[in-house]
Design an enzyme around this catalytic site. Structure first.
Site, PDB file in Angstrom:
ATOM      1  N   SER A   1       2.279  78.507  67.629  1.00 37.90           N
ATOM      2  CA  SER A   1       2.094  79.465  67.086  1.00 37.90           C
ATOM      3  C   SER A   1       2.295  79.364  65.356  1.00 37.90           C
ATOM      4  O   SER A   1       3.724  79.142  65.408  1.00 37.90           O
ATOM      5  CB  SER A   1       2.163  80.801  67.799  1.00 37.90           C
TER       6      SER A   1
ATOM      7  N   HIS B   1      -8.745  95.657  92.548  1.00 32.78           N
ATOM      8  CA  HIS B   1      -9.093  96.346  91.253  1.00 32.78           C
ATOM      9  C   HIS B   1      -8.152  95.911  90.111  1.00 32.78           C
ATOM     10  O   HIS B   1      -7.870  96.930  89.920  1.00 32.78           O
ATOM     11  CB  HIS B   1      -8.437  97.444  91.476  1.00 32.78           C
TER      12      HIS B   1
END
Lengths: 447, 447, 447, 447
Positions: C278, C156
């Site tokens: 970037s 989970h």
């Protein structure tokens, strides 16, 4: 016995079960709408002289009694009923004799099921819009309560630039509000009266289609009777595709919260009463509800694909294949509505941990800001950029980390007021439409 | 109360309903398999000294009683049971006290559900293979009975060349037989024992995984305990994708028969007891069952896509999302099996109308044959081809229309004998495997 | 001019461009295979007396010259060529006159394109298997080098139990090896000779189909000539669905590595030369290649869905729709192969940071182990479990954290040796098959 | 060299090729829009004092020169350009020095690509609407020319009731017109200015977002800068799902025409210049173009699914995965536009054969009409229905077969005039919007 059977040939049992499929179960939700549709059709038959005033009156009374029973849970499909339409026809005939048979004049089950589905979808879409706007309000409140809380912003799942909880939550609200564009489009497409199509080729009777349009509160009559049949599946696709937009937003929200509530982040805490445990690991608090919200996006996608596949490569006119578009439409509408409701519960209970976010605001997040501030001093950005590749230049400005980022929509100014106004306007619109629909049905069934 | 709850925090009701979903309903089909899995795990716990001989004996008796009740329909999930595993654990604890709790040692619900699904899928796949081979036999019989019946062959949905009913039906059998390649692959992938994975990271206990592998009749142990969890969804995808192949064949068969039984063709007649009528048109005999066979292909496609979407972009280890792969797997298996059975009924009742086919064998169908026959006289094919563009050259050879087309696989020689042998061999294989599985379970539960 | 044109009617230009689509571009990759197919068909025509020995010899020489040109990149489709088959026919006719036309006797472009695609797919699947096994070796080496490194295991997306890098990497290898089950199934399905189908209804010529089967090295002849045409799309679906299994594994690997290489985890480092930057944030090192690996899973899914949709609800016999299944097959094969190769590069450069993993092994991870160890002392697991809900009981065992977890497949014993043996056996099999295929072609083209 | 590279680390070649993918090819179509976006951003930078008037003037001139080159086909991406943005930046820097670098201030490639795609999609959607309305006119003309021509109507692909060519063609026009609801919704969603988002978290500069909104002619600014990034993929999905509606209509049209132009029906004739032939069957005239129209519906479906899959389960903020949503958007837009154009050609050339339709109007088609006419005499419909199960009651009324079916939308009154008015209004709206967009760009680039 089926309405089309003459008692000579018996449908094979295995075939019957295969062809009926889940119709009996699904049609239960259409009972009310089939009653409304029958009332409107009956009123029209009186208008054109096929039912007498008395016949119509007794029909209306019978339908009202039936409606009462449905509301009280005392009415349902019997094992022998092929579908909701046959069930209601059987009851009316039992109660009214010939009138119960006459009301079938000039319509086929094909346009009955279409009118039922449209009325059903209209109600569900309005319900969805209501729930969605409540969720928006919940998010807005969450955003307002945490507007100034700084939070790391990510790109490529890597720390990128400083962001704010207000910006994050605001991004979800704006996305949800834009979903209304698609829901409204589907609502508009759905909002046409199909009655009068019969089997797609009309009937040799002077039907007054505008009358049933008005009685059922549709925005217009769907003109071409063949298009009525051909829009089966097409419209379902339009609706489900709008729902995809909502579920995509909730999928992203769930993905974000599952990630950001990991111990490794600690930005958010999902409240324990929304978490489940493990049968083997005593320490676990698992965000199952968020995982299922994430997964249910694919359920809606698959509803869309099922419909898109079923209606593909089919020729004009009714084909039984489209019967299978009913289930995905209903599943998609119900599941989207319940996911929106569940999401509201999650948002209302979710806690923000400013401390963990604060400590995650590492210097690298400020590299771009540093370089950009150089441009205000006249340095070309590309040069400043190259300088700020050196990590010794990175430093977290202790003061206002949103300095200069206060233009509309920026982390320091997520523009929540305008969003609030938008939500309220939309809520008022939904309320008005829900009232209009309710009034229409009251008028239709009033005696 | 859930197995993981300590009574301090109560799971929110709406969340509980959202997370449980359809599990209670679906898990009903897993009861038997969970009992088998528990018996095997228990036997292994005795072997490694965690259960005493007496404890194991009482466990086995209790499981056998439970199995009896399940078989007689006297056992089911209660509203309070979270899932099949909790239900069985609750009953065992009620009956056996501590032993009911101890049998949970060393396994988690995660590997329980996986073993249940694998045993369930193994049974369903064997059932499917059996049904599929029966359908092949039915088609074969149909093909043999009409082997020499000429039928127009189409390309681009335009009359193309002479074909035969035997060729048409034979093409379906061969296609179905090739589907076994994919079903066998999925069967093999599924045929691994997951027990011992626990939550995906093992347990600090000396589990004997080979023992449970042998007791449950798996071909091998799935070694890596994390891969056990990661194969959830992946395996379901493998199985459903194999089913797609079957449903594609049946989709094409349905498409063909719907077309060829139109009045405009009249090649085949679907028997009246498999047809349904219309509520408005008295004359109709509609092939609904074939239309739904055609449409259900898209149901299976959407099951595949749902699973493929759900497991995409999920990190390693169990995620609750995969719970939603259970329903599409079950739906896909049950629907494919029932579609195969229904198809068999259709084939067994379908009538061939040689007269209508005969009159559809127009001269244009013979243009290519005419041109090709020129090549035997030495003319280059491209030249003959140009000559035969002239429709005055087309003529139907009154004699043997399959003359020269008697090499293996051609319309005059569809090779049905070899197909028959193939079917019988495959049937024998399936029988043997079904027996092996049944014996394994008998041995496992024997006292 | 098209092979089927007589110069009287000219195909509309817009229609031509719409119908040709990307065929010219795609067919370039089929040139070699069309040459092989033509050589085999020619040899068969000689055998049955349609080509003389001399004609066949000159054909074979011309084909060999053409093959040389293709290899040297000196041959390609001209703008006027409708497809690869027309292109080769045009060249042969130019060079050989009548012989170039005669070689077309007894086959249609329909079975030509099928034989081309099968030979192409056979080669690509073998290439994929080779690359996949190399990737397995790379993972195995990675696993062996880090076998004893402890790593937190998640369920989970929450810390669950202690795991090991060896277990994690081993889970991927085992998953990839199981993909071979599906690839082999598709390979087997693909491995049938379609020649002799013509347009799906045979030809009135005494074709020797077994001869071309043997010359092209197929495992058998695909018997039914109509099934040959009907398997178009069906087979493509089978292949692409096998590729989905591979891409799903790589999607999960990418998802894991993107997550575990976040600064918040730091478990793995993706080497800088595989990262991009970037344009606005100087500090960024983005794992674009992993994000694209993750995303390309959906490209393959959509290839599968495109094919599954296109062939759905089509009647028997060739339909032009299936032409559009060529691109998704090719895209899926090429993209899967390149993703596997790229993944190998990533694995080979990926660094493990044992320190970060070590510090992530917090006490909560050991709660289940603590409770389980109580069961060895005789306490029912459910009781121990409840005790260990109290976090004061959690503590990290400083000694061997895999104590007791050394049964096969557990974190302390990922069983890499057996995997290694498995990989090597599979590699040997692939090598042998590649050689067999190469030898077949050499023999076919040898003079 | 990439804009983000400092020359120290070199991106691996295989990785570069894998990550660049088809960007260079696709970005070619974005050149114009990137120039517009750069002009607007530059104008804004001047307004807030980052560019001087002179700098802006030289920038604008350079952009105008570039635009001219693009228009004349003299400008394109070089192999070294990573994408369209880097390409334009490189050229501007070459020509203008520092100014070329400064114009990058305050925006990232992320919001550049978004603005490019929005402007591109806006243009394409307007083009599509124009083409779609032209197709509607073509269909309308076809419908008007054949309004009174009777044609059998089908349900379940069985003869059902009398219909008319006008009704059939009208059903398609109405369906296409409703598609505009969805296209308009997507258009509205797309019609927001993303500039100012930068990497999704703003920049510390006083950007004037309303100015660029106005300069680029967007209806509003997309407020939340994170939502700008998160809408990547979401918007593409909205657009493609609208296109699905169009392609579904064309898929049905193609399915109908392929069926109804079979020799067995003969209702329509596809003109020879739109048909292709066979390489083996001289007589064939195949409707390939219609088959590909039918199949291309699945191409668009798969574009939608690709996007829906890629953006699923991704956390907030830019992720490289979304780069792969560019191709399906472009493919879907271009393919839908070209399919609409091709369809217009087909409709304009399609011939109606009233004779064949006439002879297909068999008595069974009139059974429902017969029964319904009894209801006008007072007989309950269900009774009349049972009587008309007897085929001796069926008879074709030789006079007006649409008698009584002249209410709006029925076969005798397809309501084409209203449709015509609707088309013309919509065309006027599209014209105005196209002009508005053109004027906006002219003003933006004017010096």
């Amino acid at each position: 016995m089926k309405v089309w059977q003459d008692g000579k040939v018996e449908l094979n049992g295995m075939i019957e079960s295969y062809t009926v499929g889940k119709d009996r179960e699904l049609d239960h939700q259409l009972l009310t709408y089939d009653i409304y549709g029958t009332a409107a059709h009956g009123a029209m038959l009186r208008e054109i002289g096929i039912l007498t005033d008395d016949e119509f009156l007794s029909l209306k009374k019978a339908l009202n009694r039936m409606l009462g029973k449905v509301t009280r849970g005392e009415f349902g499909l019997a094992p022998g009923d092929e579908d909701v339409h046959s069930c209601i026809e059987r009851h009316l005939t039992l109660e009214l004799g010939d009138v119960g048979k006459k009301v079938h004049t000039g319509r086929s089950r094909n346009d009955q099921v279409i009118v039922d589905i449209r009325l059903y979808a209209r109600d569900r879409l309005l319900e969805l819009k209501g729930e969605l706007l409540s969720l928006c309000l919940e998010f807005l409140e969450f955003a307002e309560g945490n507007r100034v809380v700084p939070m790391p912003g990510y790109t490529h799942m890597r720390r990128a630039m400083p962001s704010s909880v207000g910006l994050w939550a605001g991004s979800i609200v704006e996305s949800l509000l834009d979903d209304l564009i698609y829901i409204d489009a589907a609502y508009e497409h759905n909002h046409m009266n199909p009655l009068g199509s019969a089997a797609g080729y009309g009937v040799p009777l002077p039907l007054d289609r505008e009358l049933t349009t008005s009685l059922l509160g549709f925005r217009k009559t769907q003109n071409n009777v063949l298009y009525v049949q051909n829009s089966r599946g097409k419209l379902e696709l339009g609706i489900i595709d709008a729902l995809k937009q909502v579920m995509l937003d909730l999928n992203r929200f769930a993905t974000d919260v599952i990630l950001f509530s990991m111990d490794e982040f600690g930005f958010f805490t999902v409240p324990p009463e929304l978490c489940t445990g493990s049968s083997i690991m005593p320490q676990k608090k698992n965000p199952d509800v968020l995982e299922l919200m994430r997964a249910n996006y694919y359920e809606i996608l698959s509803c869309s694909n099922k419909v898109a596949g079923i209606v593909g490569s089919l020729p004009s006119g009714y084909n039984r294949d489209v019967q299978l578009t009913k289930e995905p439409l209903m599943v998609a509408l119900e599941l989207t509505i319940s996911t929106v409701s569940v999401c509201r519960l999650v948002v209302s209970g979710m806690e923000v941990n400013p401390g963990d976010m604060e400590s995650a605001l590492v210097p690298s997040l400020f590299a771009a800001d540093g370089a950009l501030e150089q441009t205000l001093l006249g340095k070309p950005f590309r040069e400043a950029y190259m300088e700020f590749k050196d990590d010794s230049r990175w430093s977290r400005t202790s003061e206002d980390i949103f300095r200069g980022k206060d233009y509309p929509g920026a982390p320091g100014n997520p523009g929540l007021e305008a969003i609030g106004r938008d939500i309220n306007e939309q809520r008022a619109r939904v309320c008005r439409e829900r009232e209009r629909v309710r009034d229409t049905f009251d008028r239709l069934m009033g005696i």
